[in-house]
Write an enzyme that holds these catalytic residues in place. Structure first.
Site, PDB file in Angstrom:
ATOM      1  N   HIS A 196      -3.388  14.439  38.499  1.00 25.67           N
ATOM      2  CA  HIS A 196      -4.187  15.555  37.993  1.00 25.67           C
ATOM      3  C   HIS A 196      -4.827  16.375  39.109  1.00 25.67           C
ATOM      4  O   HIS A 196      -5.352  17.459  38.864  1.00 25.67           O
ATOM      5  CB  HIS A 196      -5.243  15.061  36.997  1.00 25.67           C
ATOM      6  CG  HIS A 196      -6.404  14.341  37.586  1.00 25.67           C
ATOM      7  ND1 HIS A 196      -6.470  12.969  37.666  1.00 25.67           N
ATOM      8  CD2 HIS A 196      -7.572  14.780  38.113  1.00 25.67           C
ATOM      9  CE1 HIS A 196      -7.620  12.605  38.202  1.00 25.67           C
ATOM     10  NE2 HIS A 196      -8.310  13.694  38.500  1.00 25.67           N
ATOM     11  N   ASP A 220      -0.919   8.744  36.327  1.00 21.54           N
ATOM     12  CA  ASP A 220      -1.813   9.651  37.047  1.00 21.54           C
ATOM     13  C   ASP A 220      -1.714   9.444  38.556  1.00 21.54           C
ATOM     14  O   ASP A 220      -2.721   9.486  39.267  1.00 21.54           O
ATOM     15  CB  ASP A 220      -3.263   9.508  36.583  1.00 21.54           C
ATOM     16  CG  ASP A 220      -4.138  10.663  37.086  1.00 21.54           C
ATOM     17  OD1 ASP A 220      -3.596  11.774  37.233  1.00 21.54           O
ATOM     18  OD2 ASP A 220      -5.336  10.448  37.334  1.00 21.54           O
ATOM     19  N   SER A 254     -11.459  11.971  42.942  1.00 22.35           N
ATOM     20  CA  SER A 254     -10.132  11.709  42.386  1.00 22.35           C
ATOM     21  C   SER A 254      -9.083  11.636  43.487  1.00 22.35           C
ATOM     22  O   SER A 254      -8.964  12.543  44.305  1.00 22.35           O
ATOM     23  CB  SER A 254      -9.738  12.817  41.409  1.00 22.35           C
ATOM     24  OG  SER A 254     -10.553  12.808  40.273  1.00 22.35           O
TER      25      SER A 254
END
Length: 511
Positions: A126, A156, A257
């Site tokens: 993402h 992911d 992230s």
């Protein structure tokens, strides 16, 4: 004079041999896997402290920080950034505290971890999904552009590559050895700050939070009618998403992230991916993808550019006391097989509906992540030993995993040119409208909005659950498949959605 000449000649020969050997090793190293390259780097550099034996993280932080990079992404002006921002995973799951229309960025940032000196970097899918440009800022402040080697929405994970050499790296550890209560560090670039190190403990393992694969969980018409009649939520088949997170209370925020979760020894045990928060910032619950799962996915990216995933070919549900009571069985642990896919590995091995999977390769399983992570590390053609309970008797079954095509799993087909929006961009789930709901509003067709994801289009238009959508781009819709089929039929890239609610008819359009 002769002696000097001999010394010079010997030195020349030695130097030539060293250079030649280095070149041979350099060429050989280019064919090594990511794990093999790491072995070459770290085999002579053993751990100097125990993973749980020290509360001084200076050494681990100093070793890891130079190899955790800042990733900045930019998107086209047409606005595909809503599905590519590293903020999404944070806000979709947990709400977020910013205004609705400001959540779709034109640029975003995240983190990444360098795995090899020649520039292979792991991050989250993402973080880089739909990015037009990916810029990596190294620890020496150099800015280099990266290209995507492979990415996978089901885990992911993404592997990117920069053209650079002699880069610092983080040693990959063994996430199977991670223990609840163990000290860990989260390293990344939260909230657009420079390199930040936070500490905490492992709070849980094999955690499933339901953030991935939401679109695969659309209820069928039969399931929704059953839900309306009985009030019981449908049993969901396992989807392609693999969630088996390491949960930690180390402070993780948007921008972390793709960053590193490392043990006190400085070994990479997870890739930070999501947080649990009502405000969009850290409230004490962070989630990281186990590095042992990442290793397999990343090697597939490097070899094939995509993931080659093996499947058992069964759908199942987790057992507990309530489920066991509904099924009228005595077992309250394990995975109850709801269905067996034709031509799958499970069918070939003789697994039947009603069997209960108790162990995978000798390790007891209690929930979906226990099985999914193990299988997620394997490839088509690999064998796995399942211990199943049938009629109260335990037996071992060897299953040869098969790929998508072998078991007839639906494959995603990408259009050559996108002319409309996508289900993911809408950020909503749908179920067929009941006859009573359609009669109430005088509609001949319709789907009910059953869920709205924060930060996506439906949320930005203040569309709530329960509204009835009758048509998309002029085409009647009666189920989620109709919605998906109607979206690409927009004209000039404009999507028009019509529906009806308590306040009357409504129509809205967007590019």
């Amino acid at each position: 004079m002769k002696k000097i000449a001999l010394i010079v000649f010997a030195a020349f020969i030695g130097g030539a041999a060293a250079i030649g050997g280095y070149k041979m090793l350099e060429h050989k190293n280019s064919d090594l896997t990511l794990a093999e390259k790491q072995h070459v780097l770290f085999t002579s550099n053993p751990a100097s402290i125990s993973s749980t034996g020290s509360v001084d993280f200076v050494q681990a932080a100093a070793a890891v920080s130079p190899a955790v990079v800042h990733i900045k992404t930019t998107f086209t002006s047409s606005g595909s950034g809503d599905s590519g921002s590293p903020m999404d995973m944070m806000e979709e799951f947990f709400g977020g505290g910013r205004s609705k229309r400001s959540r779709i960025p034109r640029a975003a940032s995240g983190s990444g971890v360098i795995l090899t000196p020649d520039g292979y970097i792991v991050t989250n899918n993402h973080v880089v999904e739909n990015a037009e440009k990916i810029q990596v800022i190294l620890s020496d402040r150099r800015k280099v552009e990266a290209r995507v080697i492979g990415r996978d929405a089901n885990t992911d994970l993404a592997l990117i590559k920069v053209d650079a050499t002699d880069l610092p790296v983080v040693k990959m550890g063994n996430s199977d050895n991670v223990q609840v209560g163990e000290w860990v560090l989260a390293v990344g670039f939260p909230l657009d700050l420079q390199t930040t190190v936070t500490a905490g403990i492992v709070s849980a393992k094999s955690r499933q939070i339901g953030i991935l694969g939401r679109e695969q969980q659309q209820p069928t018409e039969e399931e929704y009618e059953e839900y309306q009649r009985t009030g019981k939520a449908p049993v969901r088949a396992a989807n392609s998403a693999i969630e088996s997170y390491i949960q930690t209370d180390a402070a993780i925020n948007p921008g972390n992230s793709g960053g590193a979760l490392v043990n006190a020894n400085g070994e990479l045990v997870g890739i930070n991916s999501a947080i649990a928060s009502q405000t969009g910032t850290n409230e004490g619950y962070g989630f990281a993808i186990p590095v042992n799962l990442a290793k397999k996915i990343l090697e597939d990216f490097k070899k094939y550019g995509s993931v080659k995933r093996g499947y058992v070919g069964v759908t199942f549900q987790e057992l507990n006391a309530d489920v066991a009571e509904d099924l009228k069985i005595d077992d309250i642990s394990g995975l109850y097989v709801n269905d067996v896919m034709p031509n799958g590995g499970g069918a070939a091995a003789g697994i039947r509906k009603g069997d209960i999977i108790k162990k995978v390769d000798g390790k007891e399983v209690f929930n979906s992540p226990d099985l999914q992570e193990k299988i997620g590390r394997m490839s088509p053609g690999d064998k796995v030993m399942l211990s199943i309970s049938r009629d109260g008797k335990l037996q071992n079954v060897s299953v040869t995993l098969k790929g998508d095509a072998s078991i007839g799993r639906p494959k995603t087909i990408l259009a050559s040119k996108t002319t409309g929006t996508t289900m993911g961009k809408l950020g909503a789930s749908f179920a067929p409208a009941s006859a009573a709901a359609k009669a109430k509003y005088g509609a001949k067709s319709g789907v009910v909005v059953t869920g709205v994801e924060p930060g996506k289009l439906f949320d930005s238009f203040d569309i709530d659950k329960g509204l009835l959508i009758t048509s998309i781009n002029g085409k009647p819709v009666n189920n989620a498949k109709d919605v998906e089929a109607a979206l690409p039929t927009s004209k000039n890239g404009k999507t028009t959605i019509s529906g009806v609610g308590p306040n009357g008819n409504y129509t809205f359009s967007f590019n």
